[in-house]
Design an enzyme around this catalytic site. Structure first.
Site, PDB file in Angstrom:
ATOM      1  N   HIS A   1      47.559  43.642  35.482  1.00  0.00           N
ATOM      2  CA  HIS A   1      48.810  43.465  34.700  1.00  0.00           C
ATOM      3  C   HIS A   1      49.956  44.505  35.305  1.00  0.00           C
ATOM      4  CE1 HIS A   1      51.126  42.960  30.806  1.00  0.00           C
ATOM      5  NE2 HIS A   1      51.405  43.811  31.086  1.00  0.00           N
ATOM      6  N   GLU A   2      49.695  45.500  35.407  1.00  0.00           N
ATOM      7  CA  GLU A   2      50.724  46.452  36.006  1.00  0.00           C
ATOM      8  C   GLU A   2      51.045  46.212  37.496  1.00  0.00           C
ATOM      9  OE1 GLU A   2      52.223  48.174  33.743  1.00  0.00           O
ATOM     10  OE2 GLU A   2      50.662  48.111  32.242  1.00  0.00           O
TER      11      GLU A   2
END
Length: 509
Positions: free
Chosen positions: A267-268
């Site tokens: 996600h990051e």
């Protein structure tokens, strides 16, 4: 200096200096959330407040104003559309910033670091009472900021607009209704099945350093460039950049819950690839400077940023083909823990619909319910319909209503998210907007044979390059709506997102 370019040159110089200060604030915030000793919170908050005040002063001062006006005169006489956009965007956002008194900005900035440290301790000790006074102060400041910015229908609109320009409760609520109408039957369909995925295979003992190494390797395959980035530990994962050449991502790993750390990193990394993909010429420019939030960032909006993180986390990382390709390498990393598991069993497990207390670990079908309930709570808070002392009971009731869960403690309840301690009231809707936009972009990209072939074979470069061309490179020079329409042919539309979830439910049968 040529007289005809004096105004533009001055403007670019002033924006560059402003961006430098905002990048310094980003560095201080990154350090506060990763490396800083707890005792440093009060003085760190004051350091950030000082820089935030200087940034506001620079943005709203006469030098910037005169440079903008001179620059506009020059581009009208013969400039580029890009120059005109930069000048007009800056002038417009400065007018919004100017409405927020400096005292509110510095107070909010000083409070942020202290509140964050208090939240960490409160979360660890399941002690909402210790955090409540700082949260009450935060809410009071955000109410004052909403009044200062101004609104037509609801004070929450002013705060949403800081993160997603043009969005209001009136535009978001119909989207929420449509999603709930689609999601709830899909959830019921999944729960009606007798054959549910095994979750125990995700709860075995997975050494954290091995998790981290595996997550990092996959992030590299996706396209995150660690020559221009790094990975660190934190309490609540986030990404932050100090120009496209220095982009930091963070993670949180638990030994007995494998998906949490893996998917958080991907996600990051999605956020990080966005920042790394902004055109180099936009470094230290209006197109990497969020003036309203006094934040150095290249993403067009918080929602567009979430479109990239949610796309890589879910459309790629939770796809069936992804685990057909990569489960063997995961099994090699954890040979004892996953010896009795196959790829399809693991894929079903990481896509299991399981109402969760924790938003960042929620499955795709229930994730947006977390966002909707948070939006309702925030809107009521800002309108003065709810006070901080009422939050625990209100939160627990909404979790019961939305997800059918009984919250065991505040650490797994209203203390789980970092946003309120950071003063980011109004940002939660951007996660659902990101889900929708990410699905639209992924659906459009997947129509191209080269991208489909790449995903089928585990080559993610074609997708990353398409996103770079249609989203990342623009920085803040295009609005989210412009990016969506140019890339997909339509504005915000949840159809692709709903279809993707329905297809996943079908495949999981």
């Amino acid at each position: 200096m040529n007289a005809r370019t004096t105004g533009l040159a001055r403007f670019e110089q002033e924006i560059g200096r402003l961006n430098d200060i905002l990048c310094a604030i980003n560095i201080l915030n990154w350090d506060a959330r990763t490396k800083m000793p707890a005792a440093g919170a009060a003085t760190r908050g004051q350091q950030i407040a000082t820089l935030s005040g200087l940034a506001r002063e620079m943005a709203t001062g006469d030098i910037m104003r005169d440079a903008i006006e001179a620059g506009l005169d020059e581009v009208e006489a013969g400039g580029t559309d890009e120059q005109r956009r930069a000048l007009l965007l800056t002038r417009e956002t400065i007018e919004t910033l100017r409405r927020i008194p400096e005292v509110l900005i510095t107070q909010a900035a000083a409070l942020r670091t202290r509140a964050h440290e208090s939240w960490i301790q409160a979360r660890a000790n399941d002690d909402f009472a210790s955090f409540a006074p700082l949260l009450a102060e935060t809410v009071g400041l955000q109410r004052a900021i909403a009044r200062a910015i101004g609104f037509e229908r609801h004070p929450y609109d002013a705060l949403i607009g800081q993160y997603e320009p043009g969005m209001t409760l009136a535009t978001i609520e119909p989207l929420y209704t449509r999603l709930k109408d689609a999601l709830l039957p899909l959830i019921d369909t999944v729960f009606s099945r007798s054959d549910q995925p095994r979750l125990d295979i995700l709860e075995r003992s997975f050494p954290i350093e091995t998790q981290k190494a595996y997550a990092r390797d996959i992030a590299v395959k996706m396209g995150f460039d660690f020559a221009r980035g790094r990975l660190d530990d934190t309490v609540h994962p986030f990404e932050v950049s100090f120009t496209r050449e220095d982009v930091r991502i963070t993670g949180r790993f638990r030994e007995n819950w494998l998906p949490g750390g893996l998917f958080a990193i991907w996600h990051e990394a999605g956020h990080g690839m966005y920042e790394q993909g902004v055109l180099a010429k936009f470094t230290r420019s209006a197109f990497t400077t969020d003036i309203i939030n006094l934040y150095a960032v290249g993403g067009a909006s918080f929602g567009m940023h979430e479109s990239q993180s949610r796309l890589w986390e879910n459309r790629v990382g939770r796809s069936q083909r992804f685990w057909e390709l990569h489960f063997q390498s995961l099994q090699n990393a954890f040979p004892e823990q996953l010896a009795d598991v196959d790829a399809m069993e693991f894929w079903r497990a990481v896509n299991a619909v399981r109402p969760s207390f924790i938003r960042v670990e929620a499955d795709e079908l229930t994730y947006d319910l977390h966002i909707i309930l948070r939006t309702e709570i925030e809107a009521a808070l800002i309108a003065g319909e709810v006070e901080v002392g009422e939050l625990p009971s209100l939160w627990n009731q909404k979790i019961r209503d939305f997800l059918g869960l009984i919250v065991p403690n505040d650490s797994q309840g209203l203390l789980q998210d970092v946003h309120w301690s950071s003063g980011m009231i109004g940002s939660f809707p951007t996660y659902t907007l990101g889900n929708v936009m990410g699905a639209q972009l992924f659906e459009a990209a997947s129509r191209l044979p080269t991208i489909g072939k790449g995903l089928e074979g585990g080559n993610y470069a074609p997708l990353r390059l398409w996103l770079g061309e249609h989203v990342h490179r623009h920085g803040r020079s295009r609005t989210p709506d412009e990016i969506l329409r140019e890339a997909t042919g339509s504005g915000l539309d949840p159809t692709a997102y709903i279809d993707a979830l329905a297809e996943k439910v079908r495949l999981l049968a």
